[in-house]
Design an enzyme around this catalytic site. Structure first.
Site, PDB file in Angstrom:
ATOM      1  N   TYR A   1      18.427 -46.637 -24.847  1.00  0.00           N
ATOM      2  CA  TYR A   1      18.462 -47.865 -25.643  1.00  0.00           C
ATOM      3  C   TYR A   1      19.286 -48.918 -24.896  1.00  0.00           C
ATOM      4  CZ  TYR A   1      16.847 -44.810 -29.464  1.00  0.00           C
ATOM      5  OH  TYR A   1      16.154 -43.909 -30.251  1.00  0.00           O
TER       6      TYR A   1
ATOM      7  N   PRO B   1      12.479 -45.221 -40.626  1.00  0.00           N
ATOM      8  CA  PRO B   1      12.458 -44.928 -42.066  1.00  0.00           C
ATOM      9  C   PRO B   1      12.042 -46.120 -42.916  1.00  0.00           C
ATOM     10  CG  PRO B   1      14.718 -45.188 -41.306  1.00  0.00           C
ATOM     11  CD  PRO B   1      13.856 -45.197 -40.083  1.00  0.00           C
TER      12      PRO B   1
HETATM   13  N1  LIG Z   1      13.574 -40.412 -31.711  1.00  0.00           N
HETATM   14  C1  LIG Z   1      12.831 -41.460 -31.453  1.00  0.00           C
HETATM   15  O1  LIG Z   1      11.858 -41.405 -30.687  1.00  0.00           O
HETATM   16  C2  LIG Z   1      13.158 -42.750 -32.106  1.00  0.00           C
HETATM   17  C3  LIG Z   1      12.243 -43.819 -32.084  1.00  0.00           C
HETATM   18  C4  LIG Z   1      12.585 -44.995 -32.720  1.00  0.00           C
HETATM   19  C5  LIG Z   1      13.809 -45.101 -33.370  1.00  0.00           C
HETATM   20  N2  LIG Z   1      14.693 -44.065 -33.356  1.00  0.00           N
HETATM   21  C6  LIG Z   1      15.987 -44.149 -34.062  1.00  0.00           C
HETATM   22  O2  LIG Z   1      15.748 -44.425 -35.417  1.00  0.00           O
HETATM   23  C7  LIG Z   1      16.484 -45.566 -35.835  1.00  0.00           C
HETATM   24  C8  LIG Z   1      15.716 -46.286 -36.905  1.00  0.00           C
HETATM   25  O3  LIG Z   1      14.385 -46.541 -36.464  1.00  0.00           O
HETATM   26  P1  LIG Z   1      13.768 -47.990 -36.281  1.00  0.00           P
HETATM   27  O4  LIG Z   1      14.835 -48.961 -35.879  1.00  0.00           O
HETATM   28  O5  LIG Z   1      12.598 -47.860 -35.428  1.00  0.00           O
HETATM   29  O6  LIG Z   1      13.216 -48.309 -37.696  1.00  0.00           O
HETATM   30  P2  LIG Z   1      13.805 -48.782 -39.092  1.00  0.00           P
HETATM   31  O7  LIG Z   1      15.228 -48.374 -39.258  1.00  0.00           O
HETATM   32  O8  LIG Z   1      12.801 -48.339 -40.060  1.00  0.00           O
HETATM   33  O9  LIG Z   1      13.708 -50.331 -39.009  1.00  0.00           O
HETATM   34  C9  LIG Z   1      14.643 -51.131 -38.364  1.00  0.00           C
HETATM   35  C10 LIG Z   1      14.183 -52.558 -38.531  1.00  0.00           C
HETATM   36  O10 LIG Z   1      14.153 -52.867 -39.913  1.00  0.00           O
HETATM   37  C11 LIG Z   1      14.911 -54.025 -40.168  1.00  0.00           C
HETATM   38  N3  LIG Z   1      15.749 -53.738 -41.344  1.00  0.00           N
HETATM   39  C12 LIG Z   1      16.773 -52.842 -41.426  1.00  0.00           C
HETATM   40  N4  LIG Z   1      17.309 -52.863 -42.657  1.00  0.00           N
HETATM   41  C13 LIG Z   1      16.613 -53.778 -43.361  1.00  0.00           C
HETATM   42  C14 LIG Z   1      16.707 -54.257 -44.688  1.00  0.00           C
HETATM   43  N5  LIG Z   1      17.614 -53.783 -45.543  1.00  0.00           N
HETATM   44  N6  LIG Z   1      15.830 -55.212 -45.078  1.00  0.00           N
HETATM   45  C15 LIG Z   1      14.905 -55.688 -44.235  1.00  0.00           C
HETATM   46  N7  LIG Z   1      14.772 -55.294 -42.956  1.00  0.00           N
HETATM   47  C16 LIG Z   1      15.623 -54.330 -42.523  1.00  0.00           C
HETATM   48  C17 LIG Z   1      15.753 -54.273 -38.955  1.00  0.00           C
HETATM   49  O11 LIG Z   1      15.823 -55.642 -38.684  1.00  0.00           O
HETATM   50  P3  LIG Z   1      17.230 -56.420 -38.782  1.00  0.00           P
HETATM   51  O12 LIG Z   1      17.975 -56.094 -37.552  1.00  0.00           O
HETATM   52  O13 LIG Z   1      16.802 -57.835 -38.879  1.00  0.00           O
HETATM   53  O14 LIG Z   1      17.885 -55.913 -40.014  1.00  0.00           O
HETATM   54  C18 LIG Z   1      15.024 -53.552 -37.826  1.00  0.00           C
HETATM   55  O15 LIG Z   1      14.179 -54.426 -37.159  1.00  0.00           O
HETATM   56  C19 LIG Z   1      16.687 -46.353 -34.539  1.00  0.00           C
HETATM   57  O16 LIG Z   1      17.793 -47.216 -34.610  1.00  0.00           O
HETATM   58  C20 LIG Z   1      16.899 -45.246 -33.536  1.00  0.00           C
HETATM   59  O17 LIG Z   1      18.260 -44.824 -33.583  1.00  0.00           O
HETATM   60  C21 LIG Z   1      14.376 -42.897 -32.747  1.00  0.00           C
END
Ligand SMILES: NC(=O)c1ccc[n+]([C@@H]2O[C@H](COP(=O)([O-])OP(=O)(O)OC[C@H]3O[C@@H](n4cnc5c(N)ncnc54)[C@H](OP(=O)(O)O)[C@@H]3O)[C@@H](O)[C@H]2O)c1
Length: 292
Positions: free
Chosen positions: A68, A214
């Site tokens: 990252y 999520p």
């Molecule tokens: N193992 C893997 O292959 C893999 C792949 C992807 C991700 N991950 C991990 O999983 C974590 C979460 O996944 P993700 O970031 O893909 O997806 P996510 O948590 O579902 O979505 C994050 C996005 O949602 C927005 N968000 C967060 N809280 C919000 C709220 N209360 N209201 C509206 N929008 C909101 C954020 O934007 P803002 O910044 O504008 O809030 C960000 O763009 C990552 O940080 C990473 O650590 C792992």
């Protein structure tokens, strides 16, 4: 909202490998980096503030990876939080590299994983990484040899718990023959249930399940979600998190955000309880096609 209502501890706890207990609402530190999970954040101070606020909200599980940024997310965590408060678990990953914005390449060879663990230890300023996840199986490297390398690093005291990401049940079973597996991280939400059977498997075997994406990157939507959110005076993302927490006691969501407002909103989901009917209605919504 007062402090008591806003605490990740209200989600309850989950055990990682029978060794470490963490609150069931963590934080994903992927999106603290620059655009395309590449380079530094636009506002470094804001990113550091989000991490510190997460810990104030009793988040004690932070997910990251060497890729990252690359390196940026781990460096921000250390800059914001070192020396780490007692009980804070940092779960990092290796084996999936970031050669440029929005690009991924595999390398889960034993030599790369060794170097990756050494690099994460240095950037995170740790002697031992609490949870080290194989980011994704490498199609041109024997899965066993990747896991055996992490098991050896555990024997050497550099990793406390070995974990997996982006795996099938068969991978978990094969890995468990080599080393105990602390957690499994796959893409999952109420609208993205491809890995339901892995969640069930993890529940039966006492392995924590860490759903990534999520919130569908903040895009979870739909009439049902909106209606249930309104009934609870909550946001759709809070309802999506509450569904995950109710789905299984081994669920440990790691919503990611770069905004304090969203972070606090997500933490408040720890105390949101859906009725059985609401939970079931959400469980029946048509599945989204997930994307990275
Ligand atoms: N193992 C893997 O292959 C893999 C792949 C992807 C991700 N991950 C991990 O999983 C974590 C979460 O996944 P993700 O970031 O893909 O997806 P996510 O948590 O579902 O979505 C994050 C996005 O949602 C927005 N968000 C967060 N809280 C919000 C709220 N209360 N209201 C509206 N929008 C909101 C954020 O934007 P803002 O910044 O504008 O809030 C960000 O763009 C990552 O940080 C990473 O650590 C792992």
């Amino acid at each position: 909202m007062n402090r008591k209502e806003l605490s990740a501890s209200l989600a309850g706890d989950v055990s990682l490998g029978g060794e470490i207990s963490v609150h069931r609402l963590g934080f994903g530190a992927m999106r603290l980096t620059g655009e395309g999970i590449w380079g530094p954040p636009k506002d470094r101070q804001a990113a550091l503030t989000v991490l510190r606020r997460a810990v104030e909200l009793d988040v004690d599980f932070i997910d990251t990876a060497d890729s990252y940024g690359p390196h940026v997310s781990e460096e921000l965590i250390a800059e914001a939080l070192f020396p780490y408060p007692t009980g804070l678990v940092i779960a990092t990953k290796g084996g999936w590299n970031r050669p440029g914005p929005n690009q991924w390449t595999h390398d889960a060879t034993p030599s790369h994983l060794r170097k990756a663990v050494e690099g994460s230890l240095k950037r995170l300023r740790l002697d031992r990484i609490d949870v080290y996840q194989l980011h994704i199986p490498d199609p041109v490297v024997s899965f066993e040899s990747s896991v055996e390398t992490l098991a050896q690093l555990r024997n050497e005291g550099k990793i406390r718990l070995v974990a997996l990401s982006n795996v099938t049940q068969e991978h978990i079973e094969r890995a468990c023959k080599i080393v105990p597996i602390g957690s499994v991280q796959n893409r999952y939400s109420f609208a993205d249930r491809e890995w339901d059977y892995v969640v069930n498997y993890c529940e039966r075997n006492g392995i924590a399940f860490v759903p990534w994406f999520p919130l569908g990157a903040g895009k979870v939507a739909g009439e049902v979600l909106g209606r249930i959110a309104q009934a609870h005076r909550a946001s759709p993302t809070q309802v999506a998190l509450a569904w995950l927490l109710q789905r299984s006691p081994i669920m440990l969501p790691i919503p990611g955000t770069s905004s304090i407002e969203h972070l606090e909103q997500n933490a408040a989901a720890a105390s949101l309880r859906l009725t059985k009917e609401e939970f079931e209605e959400l469980s029946r919504v048509p599945q989204l096609v997930g994307s990275r």
